[in-house]
Design a protein around this motif. Structure first.
Motif, PDB file in Angstrom:
ATOM      1  N   ALA A 210      10.123  -0.970 -26.660  1.00  0.00           N
ATOM      2  CA  ALA A 210       9.594  -2.239 -27.172  1.00  0.00           C
ATOM      3  C   ALA A 210       8.975  -2.075 -28.546  1.00  0.00           C
ATOM      4  CB  ALA A 210       8.553  -2.799 -26.197  1.00  0.00           C
ATOM      5  N   ALA A 211       8.492  -0.875 -28.878  1.00  0.00           N
ATOM      6  CA  ALA A 211       7.895  -0.624 -30.190  1.00  0.00           C
ATOM      7  C   ALA A 211       7.870   0.868 -30.441  1.00  0.00           C
ATOM      8  CB  ALA A 211       6.479  -1.186 -30.257  1.00  0.00           C
ATOM      9  N   PHE A 222       1.627  -5.969 -35.845  1.00  0.00           N
ATOM     10  CA  PHE A 222       1.408  -6.938 -34.784  1.00  0.00           C
ATOM     11  C   PHE A 222       0.248  -7.883 -35.059  1.00  0.00           C
ATOM     12  CE2 PHE A 222       4.202  -4.201 -32.502  1.00  0.00           C
ATOM     13  CZ  PHE A 222       4.817  -5.017 -31.574  1.00  0.00           C
ATOM     14  N   ILE A 307       2.615  -6.777 -26.197  1.00  0.00           N
ATOM     15  CA  ILE A 307       4.040  -6.507 -25.973  1.00  0.00           C
ATOM     16  C   ILE A 307       4.433  -6.762 -24.522  1.00  0.00           C
ATOM     17  CG2 ILE A 307       5.753  -4.654 -25.816  1.00  0.00           C
ATOM     18  CD1 ILE A 307       4.485  -3.450 -28.335  1.00  0.00           C
ATOM     19  N   GLU A 311       6.717 -10.050 -23.022  1.00  0.00           N
ATOM     20  CA  GLU A 311       7.986  -9.856 -22.326  1.00  0.00           C
ATOM     21  C   GLU A 311       7.965 -10.473 -20.935  1.00  0.00           C
ATOM     22  OE1 GLU A 311       9.805  -6.087 -22.482  1.00  0.00           O
ATOM     23  OE2 GLU A 311       9.584  -5.888 -24.632  1.00  0.00           O
TER      24      GLU A 311
END
Length: 315
Positions: A210-211, A222, A307, A311
């Motif tokens: 995701a990152a 972010f 994050i 999601e």
């Protein structure tokens, strides 16, 4: 040092790891983060050769884990979340046993084990049964076994779980020191620990990356706003009102009241604006002294929650 390409691990219809790729450079300490069930431990087990992948490649120092498993395992020291200890052995007996398993040159054994015990600060308990050691010392013994054979790569899964604050600080310092000579992948749920120790961070969620970046760059990327923490002397309602009138301020809130007419505030403004000067002049004009002023970057915990929450909401 570690190169992972299109790694996938499936259990029937479920993909525990879903087509991930990343590199870890020599001498780098990588933080590997994710919620429970995200695929962290599966990925680490594939790198260490405990389980095989469904697709993709893992290379350590140029050797493929599937084609040259022995060469890869020579270069890796692994500390799982539950250290693989034999409770009825003494610390020294156990480290000698691990030395035999790893087929390390016997000429170096006594010197290397002595050095490892000094490094992990367990030399004074070398003749004690492992079952009689505290949780912190068991963790140290687990870390010591991962260092046998001087591996280039250390993979540490929750190395400070269950430790008290003093033990956590000691293990954290040790990991930082080990990073000078080893490439390290560190998985931990203690996010401030990752921020303090790691040079790069990967956040994995639902089997996908995701990152991936440095903690500092993740914070900048972010954070959509500029945040300040300010301690100001003056009536809270009036101070808030004056701050709210400054151009670009999105909101202001009281964090804590230290005493009468002295409080700490969090101030959020547009990211493109630096409101420190306008804030100074507004408070000076109102006669409210600024006692302390400092920026508030997004923490790794903020980023992690953003994050994983985004999601979930997207689902």
């Amino acid at each position: 040092m570690i190169e992972i390409q299109n790694l996938t691990k499936s259990y029937g219809q479920i993909k525990a790891v879903d087509d991930i790729s990343f590199k870890v450079e020599k001498g780098e300490i990588l933080g590997f983060l994710g919620p429970n069930g995200a695929g962290k431990s599966t990925t680490m087990n594939i790198i260490t050769g405990f389980i095989s992948s469904t697709a993709g490649t893992v290379k350590v120092d140029g050797y493929d884990i599937m084609e040259n498993p022995r060469e890869v395992k020579k270069r890796i020291g692994y500390l799982p979340e539950q250290p693989p200890l034999y409770m009825d052995m003494t610390v020294l007996e156990y480290l000698n046993f691990v030395y035999e398993l790893k087929l390390v040159d016997k000429k170096q054994r006594r010197t290397q084990i002595s050095d490892i015990m000094e490094l992990t600060k367990i030399a004074h308990v070398k003749d004690r049964l492992i079952k009689n050691l505290s949780k912190g010392y068991k963790q140290r013994v687990g870390l010591a076994q991962s260092l046998v054979g001087s591996p280039d790569v250390l993979i540490l899964d929750e190395p400070t779980v269950g430790l008290d604050p003093k033990q956590i600080i000691e293990i954290r310092k040790l990991i930082k020191a080990l990073g000078k000579e080893h490439t390290i992948i560190l998985s931990s749920h203690i996010l401030p620990e990752v921020s303090a120790v790691c040079e790069k961070v990967i956040i994995i969620n639902k089997g996908k990356i995701a990152a991936i970046d440095t903690p500092e760059n993740l914070s900048k990327g972010f954070d959509s706003a500029s945040k300040l923490s300010a301690t100001i002397a003056g009536p809270t309602n009036s101070v808030q009102s004056h701050i709210q009138e400054i151009y670009g301020v999105k909101y202001v809130d009281v964090i804590s009241e230290k005493e009468k007419d002295l409080a700490s505030y969090v101030i959020e403004a547009d990211k493109s604006l630096d409101i420190r000067r306008p804030l100074f002049f507004a408070m000076a004009k109102a006669g409210y002294p600024i006692i302390e002023l400092k920026p508030m970057d997004m923490t790794l915990e903020d980023i992690f929650l953003q994050i994983t929450t985004e999601e979930k909401e997207a689902e």
